[in-house]
Design an enzyme around this catalytic site. Structure first.
Site, short mmCIF file in Angstrom:
data_model
loop_
_atom_site.label_atom_id
_atom_site.label_comp_id
_atom_site.label_asym_id
_atom_site.label_seq_id
_atom_site.Cartn_x
_atom_site.Cartn_y
_atom_site.Cartn_z
N LYS A 174 2.89 -12.88 -1.43
CA LYS A 174 2.71 -12.25 -0.11
C LYS A 174 3.69 -11.10 0.04
CE LYS A 174 4.15 -12.37 4.06
NZ LYS A 174 4.02 -10.94 4.42
N GLU A 248 16.65 -15.41 -2.01
CA GLU A 248 17.45 -14.20 -2.21
C GLU A 248 17.58 -13.58 -0.83
OE1 GLU A 248 18.88 -13.42 -4.91
OE2 GLU A 248 17.77 -14.52 -6.44
N CYS A 282 19.91 -5.17 0.03
CA CYS A 282 20.69 -6.40 0.21
C CYS A 282 22.06 -6.21 -0.42
CB CYS A 282 19.97 -7.57 -0.43
SG CYS A 282 19.47 -7.23 -2.12
N GLU A 379 25.05 -7.84 8.49
CA GLU A 379 24.26 -6.95 7.64
C GLU A 379 23.49 -5.97 8.55
OE1 GLU A 379 20.62 -8.43 5.74
OE2 GLU A 379 21.32 -7.55 3.88
P1 NAD Z 1 12.09 -10.66 6.47
O1 NAD Z 1 12.79 -11.96 6.26
O2 NAD Z 1 11.79 -10.24 7.86
O3 NAD Z 1 10.67 -10.67 5.73
C1 NAD Z 1 10.57 -11.01 4.37
C2 NAD Z 1 9.17 -11.53 4.10
O4 NAD Z 1 9.00 -12.77 4.81
C3 NAD Z 1 8.06 -10.61 4.57
O5 NAD Z 1 7.00 -10.64 3.64
C4 NAD Z 1 7.63 -11.26 5.89
O6 NAD Z 1 6.30 -10.99 6.27
C5 NAD Z 1 7.80 -12.73 5.58
N1 NAD Z 1 7.96 -13.59 6.76
C6 NAD Z 1 8.32 -13.24 8.02
N2 NAD Z 1 8.38 -14.34 8.81
C7 NAD Z 1 8.04 -15.39 8.02
C8 NAD Z 1 7.94 -16.79 8.26
N3 NAD Z 1 8.18 -17.32 9.45
N4 NAD Z 1 7.62 -17.59 7.21
C9 NAD Z 1 7.41 -17.08 5.97
N5 NAD Z 1 7.47 -15.75 5.71
C10 NAD Z 1 7.79 -14.92 6.72
O7 NAD Z 1 12.94 -9.58 5.69
P2 NAD Z 1 12.69 -8.02 5.57
O8 NAD Z 1 13.06 -7.37 6.86
O9 NAD Z 1 11.35 -7.77 5.02
O10 NAD Z 1 13.77 -7.62 4.43
C11 NAD Z 1 15.10 -7.37 4.70
C12 NAD Z 1 15.96 -8.55 4.30
O11 NAD Z 1 15.72 -8.91 2.95
C13 NAD Z 1 17.44 -8.21 4.36
O12 NAD Z 1 18.14 -9.26 4.98
C14 NAD Z 1 17.84 -8.09 2.90
O13 NAD Z 1 19.20 -8.32 2.65
C15 NAD Z 1 16.96 -9.10 2.27
N6 NAD Z 1 16.81 -8.80 0.83
C16 NAD Z 1 17.47 -9.58 -0.08
C17 NAD Z 1 17.40 -9.30 -1.43
C18 NAD Z 1 18.14 -10.12 -2.46
O14 NAD Z 1 17.84 -9.99 -3.65
N7 NAD Z 1 19.10 -10.96 -2.08
C19 NAD Z 1 16.62 -8.22 -1.87
C20 NAD Z 1 15.94 -7.46 -0.93
C21 NAD Z 1 16.05 -7.76 0.43
#
Ligand code: NAD
Length: 476
Positions: A174, A248, A282, A379
């Protein structure tokens, strides 16, 4: 309206209730839209992955490796389209979009090699006790759900998809609703290669679709990259079903600059660590710890370097930094600018949104930020750097480690013995010495503390999709 869900080897239109707008952040305008997958379509995708599992897990490792090499080649053939789409939808400068594509290609190539080595790992275990033999079998975990964010869509999905397929798992991916078109390339490639139907399924959607997948009782594992708040929910779903999860999550990483550094070189590393992908990483090194003896020289040069970054539309201008990828992210970063003003932080560069169309902010530097400031501890996910000074090595280590996150860190010093010592003392998953954001597929990726659970990349990334079985036989 785009047909954008790949289920059981077919492209289908979304039957969910959410309409997803795909935006060009440099203009702040949509350029495509699609309907999200419904909960029923998520069920169909999981069922397709389940049906495909018995045959896929019994393919030979070399057969799976050939498919993975095919993914690498086909990504290369789609280079211009994928680079342009990332520039348009993510706002990435061209050279960054190129690097992301190369990273994804390298990941598929690497896991093709890892797949080829699998048979040699299924070997006899030497036992001290007489009368028994034992052998190891590394089996695929099964059907895995992969949920990813928007900041590095090609890369993050490759880091999950390639090892999962190499291990013999079938998957439901997804992508983020912010960048739902980019990972369609993986479905198109699966089609072109004749990957058996159901081995790779892609469902697009927002939180509802993600939750339908992460709550699904047809999964054997879920691998999630994203925010800590959603990561907690994903972990709760996994715990309810007692199934493994890789997380992650976020970061608030330190870059430690000792006074023996070449100042110009240090400035280059600091700027790259906060402006790459407009700071939406991240692993952004957003907490600068600079030693007293160099601070007064370094900070004005850093201020000038940030002010000189060319910020603009990557599709029409030569830029160092593009816009933030979504309006939500732009509003979030703007709210931190407001908090900084309320807290009375000293701003040396930026500190505001740009007065132009699109979701742009200026590269920002706050200095002498108190340790309890929200800007020091939370963050932000934008090009916002906070700096503090330190005197001793011990103080630098303590301040760098004083975070609920533990993803990465950078250490800059001409004294390599000291740099290695500090690297060993930092409570993170990856440390760069005299370099920044250099990620290689052979090394691991993942964090300690609030930055997550588990590791991606390298052999650890493959292990995340394997289950270890031993077969022990009595010889008597
Ligand atoms: P997010 O958590 O809002 O969304 C991530 C994914 O989860 C999206 O596909 C979203 O549609 C889905 N999602 C949203 N609500 C959900 C739910 N209730 N259940 C299951 N899935 C759901 O994050 P974002 O805004 O897309 O990305 C930014 C975040 O990602 C930052 O905190 C960043 O640090 C983190 N990130 C971490 C890494 C790593 O390797 N540690 C890499 C990239 C991004």
């Amino acid at each position: 309206m785009t047909t954008s869900h790949y289920i059981a080897g077919h492209w289908v239109e979304g039957q969910g209730s959410d309409c997803i707008s795909v935006n060009d952040p440099a203009l702040g305008q949509p350029f495509a839209e699609l309907m999200a997958a419904s909960v029923t379509q998520v069920d169909q995708a999981v069922a397709a992955a389940r049906n495909a599992l018995p045959a896929w897990k019994n393919t030979s490792a070399s057969e799976r490796a050939a498919f993975l090499r095919g993914f690498a080649e086909q990504l290369g053939q789609r280079r211009e389209a994928l680079v342009t789409l990332q520039m348009r939808n993510n706002g990435k400068p061209r050279h960054e979009a190129e690097i992301d594509l190369d990273d994804a290609i390298a990941t598929f190539g690497y896991y093709a090699e890892q797949a080829e080595q699998l048979p040699s790992k299924n070997r006899t275990v030497p036992l001290a006790a007489p009368g028994f033999t034992a052998r190891t079998r590394l089996e695929p975990v099964g059907v895995v759900g992969l949920i990813v964010p928007w900041n590095f869509p090609l890369v993050t999905s490759a880091w999950k998809l390639a090892p999962a397929l190499a291990a013999g798992c079938t998957v439901v991916l997804k992508p983020s609703e912010v960048t739902p078109l980019i990972e369609q390339a993986y479905g198109q490639i699966a089609d072109a290669l004749g990957l058996p139907a159901g081995v790779l399924n892609i469902v697009n959607g927002k939180a509802e679709t993600g939750a339908a997948l992460s709550n699904h009782n047809g999964l054997d594992k879920l691998s999630f990259t994203g925010s800590n708040s959603v990561g907690s929910q994903v972990m709760r779903s996994a715990s309810a079903q007692c199934r493994p999860v890789t997380l992650e999550l976020g970061g608030k990483s330190a870059i430690v600059v000792f006074e023996d550094c070449d100042v110009d070189q240090a400035v280059e590393w600091i700027v790259a660590g906060i402006s790459w992908n407009a700071g939406q990483m991240c692993s952004a090194t957003s907490r600068l710890l600079v030693q007293d003896g160099i601070a007064d020289t370094l900070l004005p040069r850093l201020q000038a370097a940030l002010a000189n970054l060319r910020v603009g539309n990557p599709l029409t201008e030569e830029v160092d930094m593009g816009p933030l990828t979504s309006q939500a992210q732009w509003l979030k970063v703007a709210s931190y600018f407001a908090t900084a003003r309320e807290e009375g932080l000293q701003c040396l560069a930026g500190g505001h949104a740009l007065d132009r169309e699109g979701w742009f902010v200026s590269p920002t530097l706050y200095t002498d930020v108190p340790k309890d400031s929200r800007l020091w501890t939370e963050e932000i996910f934008g090009p916002v750097l906070c700096a503090r000074r330190f005197t001793t090595e011990e103080q630098a280590i303590a301040e760098a480690n004083d975070s609920r996150f533990g993803l990465v860190a950078t250490v800059c010093s001409a004294d390599l013995e000291r740099a290695e010592r500090v690297a060993d003392a930092l409570e993170v998953g990856h440390v760069w010495i005299n370099s920044v954001q250099a990620v290689f597929v052979e090394t691991s990726w993942g964090g300690t503390k609030g930055s997550g659970i588990g590791r991606e990349l390298g052999p650890w990334g493959l292990s995340a999709y394997q289950s270890v079985k031993h077969v022990t036989r009595c010889l008597g």
